[in-house]
Design an enzyme around this catalytic site. Structure first.
Site, short mmCIF file in Angstrom:
data_model
loop_
_atom_site.label_atom_id
_atom_site.label_comp_id
_atom_site.label_asym_id
_atom_site.label_seq_id
_atom_site.Cartn_x
_atom_site.Cartn_y
_atom_site.Cartn_z
N SER A 5 44.59 43.57 54.68
CA SER A 5 44.31 42.86 54.84
C SER A 5 45.76 42.39 53.87
O SER A 5 46.07 43.47 53.68
CB SER A 5 43.05 42.14 54.21
OG SER A 5 42.69 43.17 52.81
N GLU A 7 47.55 40.00 50.46
CA GLU A 7 47.99 39.22 49.67
C GLU A 7 49.27 38.80 49.37
O GLU A 7 50.04 39.24 49.57
CB GLU A 7 47.02 39.77 48.49
CG GLU A 7 46.98 39.47 47.33
CD GLU A 7 46.57 39.97 45.95
OE1 GLU A 7 44.72 40.70 46.79
OE2 GLU A 7 46.50 39.87 45.21
N ASP A 98 42.09 38.13 33.85
CA ASP A 98 42.70 37.91 32.55
C ASP A 98 42.96 36.71 31.91
O ASP A 98 42.34 35.95 32.19
CB ASP A 98 44.23 37.86 32.69
CG ASP A 98 45.03 38.45 34.08
OD1 ASP A 98 43.78 40.19 33.85
OD2 ASP A 98 45.47 39.23 34.54
N PHE A 206 55.60 45.10 35.29
CA PHE A 206 53.95 45.56 35.82
C PHE A 206 52.57 45.99 36.08
O PHE A 206 51.66 46.06 35.31
CB PHE A 206 54.57 44.52 37.29
CG PHE A 206 52.85 43.50 37.34
CD1 PHE A 206 52.16 42.82 37.11
CD2 PHE A 206 52.16 44.28 38.13
CE1 PHE A 206 50.86 41.78 36.73
CE2 PHE A 206 50.87 43.80 39.02
CZ PHE A 206 50.42 42.96 38.52
N HIS A 256 44.47 47.39 51.67
CA HIS A 256 44.81 46.14 50.91
C HIS A 256 46.10 45.58 51.20
O HIS A 256 46.50 46.68 49.73
CB HIS A 256 43.80 45.13 50.49
CG HIS A 256 43.82 44.21 50.00
ND1 HIS A 256 43.67 43.08 50.70
CD2 HIS A 256 44.86 43.20 48.94
CE1 HIS A 256 43.89 41.92 49.38
NE2 HIS A 256 44.56 42.34 48.56
#
Length: 275
Positions: A5, A7, A98, A206, A256
């Site tokens: 998959s 994102e 978050d 990040f 993913h």
């Protein structure tokens, strides 16, 4: 059969949305099982998430919208779930989300992801396949891996069908996490999340924020390349391709890909792996 998959995150402008539609067309040719679409803290990207979901659906692909519960009421979440069902969506990525800036811990009627999973099951039974998050290197707000495992098992018991991990670069962390989950009596599939290495400075920033470890040897090698963007890209592609092969050879049920709304990084990994 392995499950693959991809994102996306919602574009902020109409120009960006147009570019994302083209990325979706190109990556859709690979035949992923579904595309997922992220959802901001406290539903801050709700409208853009919905717009992106509709765009990808219009292209003829299966979509799994992310849905977070922090800061939203049961009624708001329920209305969105009803809308997704009306649109023909049958898969949801259920997350705590978050905490928005300035909000206290546990705010909202559904404070944790397990609460959201239970609510989806209460409202829609088995209509949605529910994906939840997993953290092989420990959730950044968790004290230890043991409590992480317990929270994960609770989400599975609440009705989750499978999980997608936070990205990582150490295959052993994934395999150790899965071993601990299985030992705790939880057998849902755990799909590794894969982050291509493109903009390395952004990746490090990040990663430091979300608790994902970028190995020291990778940081040192990238530093040695200096401003040689082509070498950094090639090195990053080799590192992540090797990681994917380790995971699949070791029994991971699929991958993913975090596309970062770009075509080439995911496409390169897909080709390298012969998927």
């Amino acid at each position: 059969m392995s499950h693959f998959s991809i994102e996306f995150f919602p574009a902020k402008t109409e120009v960006g949305a147009g570019k994302l539609r083209e990325v979706a067309r190109r990556l859709g040719e690979l035949g992923p099982e579904f595309f997922s679409v992220t959802y901001g803290a406290g539903g801050s990207t709700r409208d853009r998430t919905l717009g992106t979901v509709k765009d990808v659906l219009a292209l003829g692909y299966d979509v799994a919208p992310h849905l977070s519960c922090i800061g939203d009421s049961r009624e708001e979440i329920g209305e969105l779930l009803d809308l997704y069902r009306e649109l023909g969506i049958s898969r949801i990525v259920a997350l705590r989300g978050d905490l928005p800036s300035g909000m206290g811990r546990g705010l909202g009627e559904l404070p944790y992801a397990a609460d959201l999973v239970r609510y989806i099951r209460e409202r829609h039974g088995d209509h949605f396949r529910i994906e939840v998050a997993a953290y092989p290197e420990c959730h950044p707000q968790s004290g230890d891996l043991g409590s992480d495992i317990r929270h994960f098992v609770t989400k599975a018991q609440a009705g989750a069908d499978s999980a997608i991990t936070q990205y990582f670069f150490n295959a052993d962390s994934y395999f150790h996490f899965v071993e601990r989950v299985r030992a705790a009596g939880c057998d849902i599939p755990v799909i590794p999340g894969i982050m291509p290495i493109t903009n390395f400075a952004n990746l490090v920033r990040f990663s430091d924020a979300c608790g994902a470890e970028v190995p020291r040897w990778v940081r040192k090698q990238v530093t040695a390349y200096g401003d040689d963007a082509a070498s950094i890209q090639q090195f990053g592609e080799e590192v992540v391709t090797r990681l994917c092969r380790q995971l699949l050879d070791g029994g991971a049920p699929g991958l993913h890909f975090y596309s970062m709304n770009q075509t080439e990084p995911t496409l390169a990994l897909w080709r390298n792996l012969g998927l």
